[in-house]
Motif scaffolding. Sequence first.
Motif, short mmCIF file in Angstrom:
data_model
loop_
_atom_site.label_atom_id
_atom_site.label_comp_id
_atom_site.label_asym_id
_atom_site.label_seq_id
_atom_site.Cartn_x
_atom_site.Cartn_y
_atom_site.Cartn_z
N HIS A 74 0.83 -1.21 0.00
CA HIS A 74 0.00 0.00 0.00
C HIS A 74 0.86 1.26 0.00
CE1 HIS A 74 -3.29 2.73 0.94
NE2 HIS A 74 -2.58 3.20 1.95
N TRP A 75 1.89 1.28 0.83
CA TRP A 75 2.74 2.47 0.91
C TRP A 75 3.73 2.54 -0.23
CZ3 TRP A 75 1.12 6.25 3.69
CH2 TRP A 75 0.36 6.00 4.84
N LEU A 76 4.05 1.40 -0.83
CA LEU A 76 4.97 1.42 -1.96
C LEU A 76 4.32 2.03 -3.19
CD1 LEU A 76 7.69 0.57 -3.20
CD2 LEU A 76 6.67 -1.65 -3.71
N GLY A 77 3.04 1.76 -3.38
CA GLY A 77 2.37 2.28 -4.56
C GLY A 77 2.69 1.45 -5.79
N SER A 78 2.09 1.83 -6.89
CA SER A 78 2.28 1.09 -8.14
C SER A 78 3.05 1.90 -9.17
CB SER A 78 0.92 0.68 -8.71
OG SER A 78 0.12 1.82 -8.95
N GLU A 79 3.81 2.92 -8.74
CA GLU A 79 4.52 3.75 -9.70
C GLU A 79 5.57 2.96 -10.46
OE1 GLU A 79 4.14 4.48 -6.55
OE2 GLU A 79 2.84 6.25 -6.48
N PHE A 80 6.30 2.10 -9.74
CA PHE A 80 7.34 1.32 -10.41
C PHE A 80 6.72 0.33 -11.40
CE2 PHE A 80 9.16 2.58 -6.30
CZ PHE A 80 10.30 3.23 -6.74
N GLU A 81 5.61 -0.28 -11.02
CA GLU A 81 4.96 -1.22 -11.92
C GLU A 81 4.41 -0.50 -13.15
OE1 GLU A 81 2.05 -3.26 -9.69
OE2 GLU A 81 3.46 -4.00 -8.18
N ALA A 131 5.56 2.28 -14.42
CA ALA A 131 6.70 2.67 -15.25
C ALA A 131 7.24 1.48 -16.04
CB ALA A 131 7.80 3.26 -14.36
N ALA A 132 7.24 0.30 -15.41
CA ALA A 132 7.72 -0.89 -16.12
C ALA A 132 6.79 -1.26 -17.27
CB ALA A 132 7.84 -2.06 -15.15
N GLY A 141 7.37 -1.23 -21.57
CA GLY A 141 7.19 -2.40 -22.42
C GLY A 141 7.36 -3.72 -21.73
N LEU A 142 7.47 -3.73 -20.39
CA LEU A 142 7.62 -4.99 -19.68
C LEU A 142 6.30 -5.73 -19.65
CD1 LEU A 142 9.40 -6.87 -17.95
CD2 LEU A 142 8.63 -5.61 -15.94
N VAL A 143 6.33 -6.99 -20.04
CA VAL A 143 5.14 -7.84 -20.04
C VAL A 143 5.12 -8.63 -18.74
CG1 VAL A 143 3.90 -9.69 -21.22
CG2 VAL A 143 5.21 -8.00 -22.54
N PRO A 144 4.01 -8.61 -17.97
CA PRO A 144 3.95 -9.40 -16.73
C PRO A 144 4.17 -10.88 -17.02
CG PRO A 144 2.15 -7.83 -16.82
CD PRO A 144 2.80 -7.80 -18.17
N GLY A 145 5.10 -11.47 -16.29
CA GLY A 145 5.42 -12.88 -16.48
C GLY A 145 6.43 -13.13 -17.57
N GLY A 146 6.81 -12.07 -18.31
CA GLY A 146 7.78 -12.23 -19.37
C GLY A 146 9.20 -12.05 -18.88
N PRO A 147 10.17 -12.11 -19.76
CA PRO A 147 11.56 -11.92 -19.35
C PRO A 147 11.82 -10.49 -18.92
CG PRO A 147 11.39 -12.04 -21.73
CD PRO A 147 10.04 -12.38 -21.20
N GLY A 148 12.71 -10.30 -17.93
CA GLY A 148 13.00 -8.98 -17.41
C GLY A 148 13.83 -8.15 -18.37
#
Length: 226
Positions: free
Chosen positions: A205-212, A214-215, A219-226
């Motif tokens: 909750h305090w981290l937020g979803s900004e990093f997600e 931004a990813a 173009g980062l696909v969830p579950g895909g290669p980093g």
Amino acid sequence: MVPRQHRPVVADAQQEQGMVARATIPVSRFSAISLLRMGSQVLLIGVPLLLLLLLVVYPLAAIILQSVFPNLYTPAPNLVPGWDALQALTRQSHNYLAFLNSLWLGLITALLACILGTTLALLSRRTDLPLRRAMDTLVWIVFFTPSFLVGEAWSLVFIRGGIPDQYLHFSDAFINTFFSPVGVVAILSLKSFPYVYISVTAALHWLGSEFEDAARISGLVPGGPG
């Protein structure tokens, strides 16, 4: 020339007294409010601390002191130390076995509780699964349910001759497995995972979803290669 205006000394003295009075009134009010606030803080901190000392610290300290001073709570108390109880404890091999069993049961329970609590926290805060909002309520119910009640309920479910057994006809191997360290680990994990869930959900909750976000924009696909 402008004539010099003279003010009476009495008026100046009265004005100074009024200024002092006006200046001292807020200070007295502030002091009263500060004392009241300080008293409430002392009560909020002191009362739980006193209960903790009386209900937790004192009984544990009494047990430890009595193991070192066996005559501490006798009708004629004294502070003569005695090590017979501790020596008897170390001489019995089954005490070491009980300690090792408790250690590996605790480690496996902590690992499973971390996995279960973290997974449910991620599903609750980072997915759009249906009924994910009700997960918090269910977790708090498990959190406040006493441990002995949870164990008794599961025992009644899988006991031989119980209502589920009359319809499902559990095998002896299944019942024996449940009433073994495997079942103990399972029940303890189900009772302990709310601690992990609450901690992880608060962190998410305090981290937020900004990093997600931004990813995903990058173009980062969830579950895909980093």
